[in-house]
Design a protein around this motif. Structure first.
Motif, PDB file in Angstrom:
ATOM      1  N   LEU A   1       0.876  -1.166   0.000  1.00 38.57           N
ATOM      2  CA  LEU A   1       0.000   0.000   0.000  1.00 38.57           C
ATOM      3  C   LEU A   1       0.916   1.218   0.000  1.00 38.57           C
ATOM      4  N   LEU A   2       0.814   1.976  -1.069  1.00 38.64           N
ATOM      5  CA  LEU A   2       1.802   3.030  -1.306  1.00 38.64           C
ATOM      6  C   LEU A   2       1.299   4.387  -0.885  1.00 38.64           C
ATOM      7  N   THR A   3       2.193   5.170  -0.379  1.00 38.06           N
ATOM      8  CA  THR A   3       1.828   6.431   0.201  1.00 38.06           C
ATOM      9  C   THR A   3       2.969   7.421  -0.058  1.00 38.06           C
ATOM     10  N   ASP A   4       2.623   8.644  -0.405  1.00 37.39           N
ATOM     11  CA  ASP A   4       3.630   9.625  -0.833  1.00 37.39           C
ATOM     12  C   ASP A   4       3.465  10.905  -0.029  1.00 37.39           C
ATOM     13  N   THR A   5       4.480  11.241   0.732  1.00 38.45           N
ATOM     14  CA  THR A   5       4.339  12.415   1.601  1.00 38.45           C
ATOM     15  C   THR A   5       4.593  13.731   0.876  1.00 38.45           C
ATOM     16  N   GLU A   6       5.143  13.640  -0.324  1.00 38.63           N
ATOM     17  CA  GLU A   6       5.541  14.863  -1.025  1.00 38.63           C
ATOM     18  C   GLU A   6       6.395  15.736  -0.106  1.00 38.63           C
ATOM     19  N   LEU A   7       7.229  15.078   0.648  1.00 38.13           N
ATOM     20  CA  LEU A   7       8.185  15.759   1.529  1.00 38.13           C
ATOM     21  C   LEU A   7       7.533  16.586   2.623  1.00 38.13           C
ATOM     22  N   ASP A   8       6.317  16.238   2.963  1.00 41.08           N
ATOM     23  CA  ASP A   8       5.585  16.954   4.007  1.00 41.08           C
ATOM     24  C   ASP A   8       5.623  16.121   5.293  1.00 41.08           C
ATOM     25  N   LYS A   9       6.240  16.661   6.323  1.00 43.48           N
ATOM     26  CA  LYS A   9       6.413  15.898   7.566  1.00 43.48           C
ATOM     27  C   LYS A   9       5.090  15.551   8.232  1.00 43.48           C
ATOM     28  N   GLU A  10       4.143  16.455   8.132  1.00 39.84           N
ATOM     29  CA  GLU A  10       2.820  16.199   8.688  1.00 39.84           C
ATOM     30  C   GLU A  10       2.263  14.900   8.110  1.00 39.84           C
ATOM     31  N   LYS A  11       2.436  14.782   6.794  1.00 39.76           N
ATOM     32  CA  LYS A  11       1.845  13.635   6.117  1.00 39.76           C
ATOM     33  C   LYS A  11       2.491  12.332   6.546  1.00 39.76           C
ATOM     34  N   GLU A  12       3.752  12.398   6.880  1.00 38.74           N
ATOM     35  CA  GLU A  12       4.424  11.191   7.344  1.00 38.74           C
ATOM     36  C   GLU A  12       3.629  10.594   8.516  1.00 38.74           C
ATOM     37  N   ILE A  13       3.298  11.468   9.437  1.00 39.26           N
ATOM     38  CA  ILE A  13       2.594  11.036  10.629  1.00 39.26           C
ATOM     39  C   ILE A  13       1.168  10.630  10.320  1.00 39.26           C
ATOM     40  N   GLU A  14       0.533  11.424   9.507  1.00 39.01           N
ATOM     41  CA  GLU A  14      -0.833  11.125   9.085  1.00 39.01           C
ATOM     42  C   GLU A  14      -0.903   9.746   8.430  1.00 39.01           C
TER      43      GLU A  14
END
Lengths: 329, 329
Positions: free
Chosen positions: A93-106
């Motif tokens: 299951l692939l997920t891309d943060t686009e270099l956004d730290k918030e998204k890492e956690i989300e």
DNA sequence: CTGAAAGCGCTTACAG
DNA sequence: CTGAAAGCGCTTACAG
């Protein structure tokens, strides 16, 4: 949609038996087994993995968190991960943060809600909230690329790679060596590689000219701009070699040098890190370091799979690398 | 793990209410709402998407089937897909066939069992079993890269792209134009691009020398080998330009020419398709065609999302492209 | 505005 | 060797 109940009815057995046959768990007479399999065949029955997952608490899915999907490093790593997990019938299951730290956690939380069996994070930074989210998640977790405290990590040997490259440049007679790096939010690339360079320069009593040290942002363009700043800022005195911490930025740097009529490596040598496909086909071919990204992905996947079976203490693995001498130095 | 029942108990309400608050469906008094949200916060409750999916028959997951993960085209497309679906809170379940047709079919069924809401297939071939598996799956489905009968497809304009490139070569004065293609299992790349070339040659009454037409397998190496065969087989008479159907093979071809001391484009011009990052940084910069892969991925994702809301008839979309003139021609 | 109950499609002790 | 029953964690008519 046909369900296990339909199959059971058609085969005149209980759904318990159907489940057993399908999963090869427990006994079932050959006769029943055959009957069921035939009906499964005919109906094209496909078991619901959501239901199974709800019941068993296992999903057969590995979550992968990427800083950026369309990057050569990332796709190599994912390729490596996939090779291993696919063999064991896991999906990604692939997920891309686009270099956004918030998204890492989300995304960690999201993957958790999707009941992934484990997570591999291509880490680009370290921060407390990230660490604590990982701890809370309480899932088999592998960090790739950064040594996250308390988390099993696979890291590249950034420091020694940078040391080796700097030494290599010196062995070619270079004393005036410039450096193009990135910000310190990314400790592996931003700090370790830089320290490897600085320490080696110091050890050899070579002067580090601050004008020759520039900071880019991983993009080809930023490599171009950094080199421009080095050349313009140098005021006549230029380095004879520049060590760039990524191939992409190195290629941007080379582009600027070409444009300005500098010969590589005669006027200025350039070296990178990453062993991108491109590095081999630019002119001159770029001297670089191969980090074996695919193998790192495989290692991460294997480690994770292992941990799915039995949980272990945090460990740290340092990957090997290889310096590739080509024509740009 | 804390579940909706725990939350309900702690908040002194029914789980019905909790569900309503969490999903913002139906009424709930402000007081109750606040109480629930606070408890959710405190406990770090994460709803089980497996359970939700089992109940609602929707997973919020899009299946993507790739021929090969670690390829620039694939990663661009996936990047485009992800950009769109992430906005709507969908995730991507990634699957890699490693160019195995069996796996294409296997993965469609697998994705179905995982209750993905739709599938995007980067298609590399067309066969009856594939078509019928897709029909049986009865899921929103998008084919990208090949026009699959009965399936909504997004295709690149391979034929006209090849026509344009061939014309462009002629406009530079080339009459003896060679061609490096791939096998016909991949109709888009193997047949359409070749036909574009052949038809254009014919239309202009140019001779097509069979020795100058070679077939590779997408790899850089195969481009190298094909060019070698053209040069060696030519027996003194060489083409003045070679049209290669992918950038990677074109770069392999250029490598061989460099090695043999041929000047590009003076002795032999080379053109590719794909607008890979590499194409811009090789020397000479490669004349190529940009297919806007990322945009194609976005389009595919948008289309799929649309179809999730309302099903539609099969449609066919032809993407636009752009010829990039650089130094290799 | 809120809750009890049914049900989504599976697996797994338990009993026979 | 086989089945009845409970339960995984949700949502959703339905009733009040």
């Amino acid at each position: 949609m046909t369900t296990i109940n339909d199959i059971a009815k058609m085969a005149n057995v209980s759904r318990t038996t159907v489940s057993r046959v399908l999963n090869n768990s427990g006994y079932a007479s050959d006769e029943v087994r055959k009957r069921i399999m035939q009906i499964v065949e005919e109906t094209g029955y496909i078991p619901s993995l959501s239901a199974k997952s709800l019941r068993t608490k296992k999903s057969g899915v590995i979550g992968v968190i990427l800083p950026k999907i369309s990057t050569e490093t990332a796709s190599r790593v994912v390729g490596g991960i996939n090779e291993i997990v696919a063999k064991e019938n896991f999906q990604i299951l692939l997920t891309d943060t686009e270099l956004d730290k918030e998204k890492e956690i989300e995304y960690i939380r999201l993957l958790q809600s999707r009941h992934v069996d484990g997570i591999i994070l291509l880490a680009t930074n370290i921060n407390d909230q990230l660490i604590s989210t990982i701890q809370d998640a309480d899932l088999p977790f592998i960090s790739l690329g950064q040594d996250l405290p308390g988390v099993t990590s696979i890291v590249y040997d950034d420091y020694h790679a940078a040391v080796d490259m700097t030494n290599m440049l010196m062995s070619k007679g270079h004393k005036k060596i410039g450096f193009i790096g990135v910000g310190e939010e990314d400790p592996s690339v931003g700090i370790l590689r830089k320290n490897g360079y600085l320490d080696t320069m110091k050890k050899n009593n070579l002067l580090v000219n601050d004008l020759w040290i520039q900071r880019g942002d991983f993009s080809i363009d930023s490599g171009y701009e950094c080199m421009k700043r080095i050349v313009r800022g140098g005021e006549g005195e230029l380095p004879t070699a520049v060590f760039v911490v990524t191939d992409r930025m190195a290629i941007g740097a080379m582009e600027y040098l070409h444009e300005q009529g500098y010969q590589i490596p005669q006027d200025i040598a350039v070296a990178g890190i990453g062993a991108s496909t491109m590095s081999r086909y630019v002119t001159p071919a770029l001297t670089t370091i191969d980090y074996f990204n695919k193998e790192a992905g495989q290692k991460a996947a294997k480690l994770l799979l292992e941990r799915l079976k039995q949980s272990k203490e945090k460990e740290k693995f340092i990957q090997t690398y290889r310096l590739i001498k080509r024509d740009s130095v």
